[in-house]
Design a protein around this motif. Structure first.
Motif: not given
Length: 575
Positions: A487-491, A450-454, A498-499
């Motif tokens: 585009i979102m990059v997730v570890d 989850e992104d806190p901006l969502w 990540i980015k």
């Protein structure tokens, strides 16, 4: 008797044209061979003076007449073989070929991004409302071939999802399956149109590229009677079968590649606890999965075109709630569950059908004719597992007390350790299951990205692809059009973000990774009305390095695999 159409082109005129075209083509080819032989001879005798070309009464050489009368005169000019004509400085007519040296530079065939090749890969892109598909060479940035389903009598070919079979040398040939939608789906994107009675559509096309052009092999929907228009997913174990699943009809079918026979077909139906449409899914209910069979007399199913639709057009991304509020009409919306994609575990041992309105997936046993074994629920506040109750050999039920949020796309990591699903709308996150255990009934929900901006519906995690080593997950993050998506990059060890690469373009769609692991390609403007392109991200730095041209409309992208091992990185295992 009806009057003949005066504007129709007679068939004999078509035949005459094609025959003449072949005749000219043969003549042009012979002339080109003459030119190549003459060029070789000239190179061998470069010191010898060249005799003037033989003249005709018009003052033009016979070879000049041949080239002038051919369909390849422009190419001949580019080869600098057409007779040179002009006037000298004193006004005299010049009829001889030029003897002075000519500067000739052969172009660098490679296009790529910033002059850099992306590798010897071929990307396939369906053209959505354009009604076709094309193959893009990532080494030269040239389109190798294209095909348009309108030519085959499909007058509503909404080219939707795609998957390619492995080929040892895709430049010499490969085969793929492309699903197409139809009906009122062509009317839902806000594009002005005079269409009032859309064609039925809903076809499954097998297409082959032979090294020079694309050829239609078969309309599988005509062969089987199953008109399904959404996700296509090839079995990564042997590439000899594939699923096509349709969320308007709630049908998933597995087809044999060699014969197009239906190996299994499952129908998904929802019976809500509430009789109120707005609460029909939130308050829970029962999901029934039924095996369906073709008519014994015809050997075909009766689901061609729009037959069997529960809703009149698809649930577009973030459109699930339109069903609840009654703005998405249909014959039977209360029984809808949105089963529109079936992916494979990388081993091919299991398949998983996403059930969008139930926020999870039904796991199917590929070794037992795709019998359902469990249901995985990805919402935060729900149990991870819902048991499947077997009624008989052809019917299974799953009971839900409540559903917190619809879901959408799903995907297995290439190593098979993880299974992800996008929880859309009410939760808006990416749920993660640990899927390493050989028994799916023991798979466990372990994380939510989850992104806190969502907030609310947007931004929205959408399509996905994993890195080759499964250590990173790339998500397209959708913003409401015409806003630009990213585009979102997730570890995948920590399941931390990540980015995020923001502001790429509207309607960012399905990412695909090159099989050397170096680049992720993601087309944008998937609904053909805004700016468009194909974003290229270099995975070493997770940096956007360029945008390839695109005419828009692409809702999917797959890179043709070179070997069977590549299948677990394709649309086989992720949506």
């Amino acid at each position: 008797m009806s009057e003949p159409d005066k504007n129709a082109v007679p068939k004999d005129e078509i035949a005459t044209f094609l025959a003449r075209k072949a005749e000219v083509g043969k003549s042009d080819h012979e002339a080109l061979q003459d030119y190549l032989r003459a060029k070789q001879a000239a190179a061998a005798a470069v010191a010898e003076p060249q005799p003037p070309a033989e003249k005709t009464g018009s003052g033009i050489s016979r070879r000049g007449l041949l080239w002038a009368g051919s369909a390849l005169a422009a190419e001949a000019g580019a080869l600098a073989y057409a007779t040179a004509q002009g006037t000298s400085s004193n006004g005299e007519l010049i009829e001889e070929p030029q003897r002075e040296p000519i500067s000739r530079e052969l172009i660098d065939y490679q296009g790529g991004v910033g002059g850099k090749s992306l590798g010897n890969w071929i990307a396939l892109l369906p053209t959505k409302l354009g009604g076709g598909v094309y193959a893009l060479d990532l080494d030269s940035n040239r389109v190798l071939a294209s095909l348009w389903y309108w030519n085959y009598g499909d007058f509503n070919p909404i080219s939707h999802h795609i998957c390619a079979f492995p080929s040892a040398d895709p430049y010499r040939g490969f085969e793929f399956v492309n699903s197409t939608q139809g009906g009122k789906n062509c009317l839902i994107f806000g594009i002005p149109t005079k269409i009032t009675e859309p064609g039925p559509g809903f076809n499954i096309y097998r297409v082959r590229y032979d090294g020079s052009q694309m050829q239609m092999v078969e309309n599988v929907s005509e062969t089987t009677g199953l008109g399904l228009g959404v996700h296509v997913n090839i079995n990564p174990k042997d590439a000899q079968s594939y699923f096509v699943t349709d969320g308007q009809k709630d049908i998933a079918a597995c087809f044999d590649r060699a014969t197009s026979a239906v190996k299994a077909a499952l129908k998904f139906d929802w019976k809500p606890n509430s009789t109120t449409l707005s609460r029909a899914w939130q308050d829970g209910g029962a999901l029934t999965i039924s095996r369906i069979y073709p008519d014994k007399t015809t050997g075909k199913f009766d689901y061609t075109g729009t037959k069997g639709q529960k809703i009149e057009w698809e649930m577009v991304p973030m459109g699930e709630l339109f069903v609840e509020e009654g703005t998405l009409p249909g014959a039977d919306p209360m029984s809808l569950c949105g089963a529109d994609g079936t992916i494979w575990h990388p081993s091919g041992r299991w398949a998983a059908t996403v059930v969008r309105l139930c926020g999870g997936v039904a796991v199917l046993d590929a070794e037992k004719n795709f019998e359902p074994v469990t249901f995985l629920q990805f919402n935060k506040g729900s149990p991870g597992q819902y048991p499947v109750v077997k009624v008989d050999d052809d019917h299974w039920t799953i009971a839900f007390d409540k559903i917190h949020s619809p879901g959408h796309e799903i995907g297995f990591s290439p190593d098979g350790r993880y299974l992800c699903m996008m929880n859309n709308l009410r939760e808006n996150n990416c749920g993660v299951f640990l899927s390493a255990d050989p028994d799916p009934r023991k798979w466990k929900k372990i994380a939510h990205v989850e992104d806190p901006l969502w907030r609310g519906k947007y931004p929205n995690p959408f399509h996905m692809v994993f890195s080759l080593d499964s250590k990173k997950l790339y998500l397209s993050v959708l913003y409401p059009s015409p806003a630009a998506s990213g585009i979102m990059v997730v570890d995948t060890e920590s399941w931390k973000i990540i980015k995020e690469i923001q502001g790429i373009g509207p309607d960012l769609q399905t990412p695909a990774i090159t099989y050397d692991g170096k680049y992720v390609l993601t087309p944008f403007s998937g609904f053909q009305r805004l700016s468009s392109g194909i974003a290229v991200v270099e995975t070493a730095s997770d940096t956007l390095i360029g945008i390839l041209p695109s005419t828009g409309g692409h809702h999917d992208c797959v890179i043709v695999p070179n070997e069977l091992e590549h299948m677990k990185h394709t649309r086989s295992c992720t949506l």
